[in-house]
Each structure stands twice: as C-alpha cells, then as structure tokens.
Scaffold this motif. Structure first.
Motif, PDB file in Angstrom:
ATOM      1  N   UNK A  55       7.964 -31.208   1.204  1.00  0.00           N
ATOM      2  CA  UNK A  55       6.690 -31.783   0.751  1.00  0.00           C
ATOM      3  C   UNK A  55       6.055 -30.925  -0.341  1.00  0.00           C
ATOM      4  N   UNK A  56       6.190 -29.597  -0.245  1.00  0.00           N
ATOM      5  CA  UNK A  56       5.683 -28.713  -1.293  1.00  0.00           C
ATOM      6  C   UNK A  56       6.468 -28.926  -2.582  1.00  0.00           C
ATOM      7  N   UNK A  57       7.762 -29.161  -2.454  1.00  0.00           N
ATOM      8  CA  UNK A  57       8.594 -29.446  -3.627  1.00  0.00           C
ATOM      9  C   UNK A  57       8.058 -30.659  -4.381  1.00  0.00           C
ATOM     10  N   UNK A  58       7.809 -31.748  -3.671  1.00  0.00           N
ATOM     11  CA  UNK A  58       7.338 -32.967  -4.330  1.00  0.00           C
ATOM     12  C   UNK A  58       5.936 -32.782  -4.918  1.00  0.00           C
ATOM     13  N   UNK A  59       5.098 -32.029  -4.239  1.00  0.00           N
ATOM     14  CA  UNK A  59       3.760 -31.764  -4.762  1.00  0.00           C
ATOM     15  C   UNK A  59       3.834 -30.948  -6.052  1.00  0.00           C
ATOM     16  N   UNK A  60       4.642 -29.894  -6.049  1.00  0.00           N
ATOM     17  CA  UNK A  60       4.769 -29.064  -7.251  1.00  0.00           C
ATOM     18  C   UNK A  60       5.450 -29.819  -8.383  1.00  0.00           C
ATOM     19  N   UNK A  61       6.386 -30.669  -8.039  1.00  0.00           N
ATOM     20  CA  UNK A  61       7.066 -31.446  -9.067  1.00  0.00           C
ATOM     21  C   UNK A  61       6.069 -32.354  -9.789  1.00  0.00           C
ATOM     22  N   UNK A  64       3.417 -29.681 -11.741  1.00  0.00           N
ATOM     23  CA  UNK A  64       3.956 -28.780 -12.764  1.00  0.00           C
ATOM     24  C   UNK A  64       4.777 -29.570 -13.782  1.00  0.00           C
ATOM     25  N   UNK A  65       4.993 -28.962 -14.911  1.00  0.00           N
ATOM     26  CA  UNK A  65       5.797 -29.584 -15.970  1.00  0.00           C
ATOM     27  C   UNK A  65       7.224 -29.049 -15.910  1.00  0.00           C
ATOM     28  N   UNK A  66       7.923 -29.400 -14.876  1.00  0.00           N
ATOM     29  CA  UNK A  66       9.309 -28.970 -14.749  1.00  0.00           C
ATOM     30  C   UNK A  66      10.166 -29.811 -15.683  1.00  0.00           C
ATOM     31  N   UNK A  67      11.077 -29.150 -16.377  1.00  0.00           N
ATOM     32  CA  UNK A  67      12.026 -29.864 -17.223  1.00  0.00           C
ATOM     33  C   UNK A  67      13.102 -30.412 -16.297  1.00  0.00           C
ATOM     34  N   UNK A  68      13.352 -31.708 -16.414  1.00  0.00           N
ATOM     35  CA  UNK A  68      14.329 -32.308 -15.515  1.00  0.00           C
ATOM     36  C   UNK A  68      15.168 -33.339 -16.252  1.00  0.00           C
ATOM     37  N   UNK A  69      16.328 -33.602 -15.703  1.00  0.00           N
ATOM     38  CA  UNK A  69      17.212 -34.626 -16.248  1.00  0.00           C
ATOM     39  C   UNK A  69      17.895 -35.328 -15.089  1.00  0.00           C
ATOM     40  N   UNK A  70      18.293 -36.540 -15.330  1.00  0.00           N
ATOM     41  CA  UNK A  70      18.930 -37.331 -14.291  1.00  0.00           C
ATOM     42  C   UNK A  70      20.402 -37.489 -14.628  1.00  0.00           C
ATOM     43  N   UNK A  71      21.240 -37.208 -13.658  1.00  0.00           N
ATOM     44  CA  UNK A  71      22.675 -37.377 -13.796  1.00  0.00           C
ATOM     45  C   UNK A  71      23.134 -38.256 -12.650  1.00  0.00           C
ATOM     46  N   UNK A  72      23.442 -39.488 -12.957  1.00  0.00           N
ATOM     47  CA  UNK A  72      23.778 -40.433 -11.897  1.00  0.00           C
ATOM     48  C   UNK A  72      22.535 -40.802 -11.123  1.00  0.00           C
ATOM     49  N   UNK A  79      16.126 -24.266 -14.284  1.00  0.00           N
ATOM     50  CA  UNK A  79      15.686 -23.120 -13.484  1.00  0.00           C
ATOM     51  C   UNK A  79      14.558 -22.354 -14.158  1.00  0.00           C
ATOM     52  N   UNK A  80      14.626 -22.177 -15.474  1.00  0.00           N
ATOM     53  CA  UNK A  80      13.586 -21.407 -16.165  1.00  0.00           C
ATOM     54  C   UNK A  80      12.226 -22.112 -16.139  1.00  0.00           C
ATOM     55  N   UNK A  81      12.196 -23.423 -15.995  1.00  0.00           N
ATOM     56  CA  UNK A  81      10.915 -24.122 -15.929  1.00  0.00           C
ATOM     57  C   UNK A  81      10.355 -24.165 -14.512  1.00  0.00           C
ATOM     58  N   UNK A  82      11.213 -23.965 -13.525  1.00  0.00           N
ATOM     59  CA  UNK A  82      10.792 -24.016 -12.111  1.00  0.00           C
ATOM     60  C   UNK A  82      10.180 -22.701 -11.683  1.00  0.00           C
ATOM     61  N   UNK A  83      10.744 -21.609 -12.163  1.00  0.00           N
ATOM     62  CA  UNK A  83      10.304 -20.286 -11.727  1.00  0.00           C
ATOM     63  C   UNK A  83       9.006 -19.911 -12.403  1.00  0.00           C
TER      64      UNK A  83
END
Length: 83
Positions: A55-61, A64-72, A79-83
């Motif tokens: 639940x903390x993961x989804x809240x922070x996501x 925060x402005x995490x860089x993300x991409x979808x594969x499938x 990692x550098x945007x998460x930390x």
C-alpha cells in the motif's frame, strides 16, 4: 604590494585563458558513458529495496515522479528515480 597584485592578476589571466582553451576543445572530446547503467526494477524489487508495504508502494507511486515504463503487462521503475 602593487607588484604582488600584478603577479596575482597575471596568474589569474593565465588560468582563465587555460580554462577557455579547455572549454573550446571540450566539444571535440568524446562523451563518456554513464558511470552506472540504468537499472529497471519491477514492483516487488522496489518494495524490497525500499522496505515498504504494497500500500505504501502505491501511495508513493502516485505522489512521486517515478520514471516508469511498461513492458508487456508489467511496469518497471527506474532505480535512480525511486531512491
């Protein structure tokens, strides 16, 4: 005293000229590769890395402005945007 100031001024001019010549030749140098390659983590790896609950993961996501991409069907997070 004036002689010392003149000597310092000459040294500063020499240093500035050297820096200018280094700057002008910087365009001819090859670009260096990044020191650390990009590491992409899935949701479980991010949770383990940050030691957080799901639940903390989804809240922070969402916050925060995490860089993300979808594969499938799975999302990966830089990692550098998460930390």
């Amino acid at each position: 005293m004036k002689a010392i100031l003149l000597r310092i001024e000459k040294l500063l001019i020499a240093v500035l000229e050297e820096m200018g010549s280094m700057h002008s030749s910087a365009g001819t140098r090859q670009k260096l590769a990044p020191a650390v390659p990009d590491v992409w983590l899935n949701k479980d790896a991010v949770i383990d890395l940050l030691c957080i609950t799901e639940s903390t993961f989804y809240r922070r996501m969402a916050e925060c402005n995490w860089v993300r991409k979808k594969n499938g069907r799975e999302w990966y997070y830089l990692k550098s945007s998460v930390i």
